[in-house]
Write a protein that holds these residues in place. Sequence first.
Motif, PDB file in Angstrom:
ATOM      1  N   HIS A 191       1.363   4.896   5.149  1.00 56.36           N
ATOM      2  CA  HIS A 191       2.037   3.942   4.042  1.00 56.36           C
ATOM      3  C   HIS A 191       1.497   1.966   5.119  1.00 56.36           C
ATOM      4  CE1 HIS A 191       3.342   5.438   0.603  1.00 56.36           C
ATOM      5  NE2 HIS A 191       2.406   6.763   1.044  1.00 56.36           N
ATOM      6  N   LEU A 193       1.625  -1.149   6.699  1.00 53.50           N
ATOM      7  CA  LEU A 193       0.344  -1.976   5.973  1.00 53.50           C
ATOM      8  C   LEU A 193      -0.240  -2.576   7.604  1.00 53.50           C
ATOM      9  CD1 LEU A 193      -1.242  -3.954   4.969  1.00 53.50           C
ATOM     10  CD2 LEU A 193       0.085  -5.609   4.811  1.00 53.50           C
ATOM     11  N   LYS A 207      -1.722  -1.776  -1.192  1.00 52.74           N
ATOM     12  CA  LYS A 207      -0.364  -1.264  -1.054  1.00 52.74           C
ATOM     13  C   LYS A 207       0.000  -0.494  -2.351  1.00 52.74           C
ATOM     14  CE  LYS A 207       2.159  -5.793   0.464  1.00 52.74           C
ATOM     15  NZ  LYS A 207       0.922  -7.064   0.194  1.00 52.74           N
ATOM     16  N   LYS A 208      -0.950   0.969  -2.058  1.00 52.94           N
ATOM     17  CA  LYS A 208      -1.101   1.619  -1.977  1.00 52.94           C
ATOM     18  C   LYS A 208      -0.916   2.932  -0.670  1.00 52.94           C
ATOM     19  CE  LYS A 208      -3.902   1.189  -6.192  1.00 52.94           C
ATOM     20  NZ  LYS A 208      -5.805   0.996  -6.225  1.00 52.94           N
TER      21      LYS A 208
END
Length: 311
Positions: A191, A193, A207-208
């Motif tokens: 998850h 980034l 942002k998946k």
Amino acid sequence: VQVMPEIREYNGNTLSYVTDGEEEELGCKLFKKYELGKLLGYGAFAKVYHARDLRTGESVAIKVMSKQRILKKNLTAHIKREISILRQLRHPHIVRLHEVMATKTKIYFVLEFAKGGELFGKIAKGRFSENLSRKYFQQLISAVEYCHSRGVFHRDLKPENLLLDDDWELKITDFGLSAVSEQIQPDGLLHTLCGTPAYVAPEILAKKGYDGAKVDIWSCGIILYVLNAGYLPFNDPNLMVMYRKICKGQFRCPKWTSPELKRFLTRILDPNPNTRITIQEMINDPWFRNGYEEIKYPTDNEFEFKNSSEG
Ligand code: ADE
């Protein structure tokens, strides 16, 4: 020089000095073992120096990280992970970690020295022929496959992390952002980034949660495109416009790209991670297979044997 301003500019944006108060200097002796040479490169958390092993005279690269910054940014677990990952990896196209040392304020990674420097230092002089692009891409994929099969994802594959040794062979470095499969969330996806704008996969921008393997494959596709074209497939001075281009996965190949390579690139730079090509499919692709020989590397057991017999 006629080069890709995009890439130079982009590099310029990501560079920032690490200052810790006490600077290492040319000729200083580290742990009475290494003599520090010139600065090879620097990033947000680290500096890399050339150094010489005083006992053997061998060249090494020493990556210095400030502990304070690591603690401040809560990266301790990250660094510990980097150490354990790097120590496990033994592949002809991955920079070896020789040893790790620490002082009160700093951590030192002693790495295999890649004499040829950044692959991009060479690419900045133009672009590579399709055959040379293929050779480096095959080496890249061989290393990436090796890592993936051990549950290790790089997640920050970009030209700065691709170095050359004295035989002009590829060496991947900097697993600072890599994640081992244990870090995977209950939904099986990663998850955080992270990564570099021009090389990050659409699913990260969206942002998946994402699959580390798929993300590395995307970055490899960007790298292949840049090797062949000499510029980025998705680019714009406006980051939002660039993100939009990445998410649509729309790109054009230069006129010198063969139809086979174009087809192959389209399969890699598929914005949908579920339909994107897998490493196994890549290895079976006609463009990729051309002249490909699976690289034989010693097994871990052979290494154990070698180490113990050296005493
Ligand atoms: N720059 C960053 N890491 C390096 C390495 N291992 N060898 C040479 N240059 C580098």
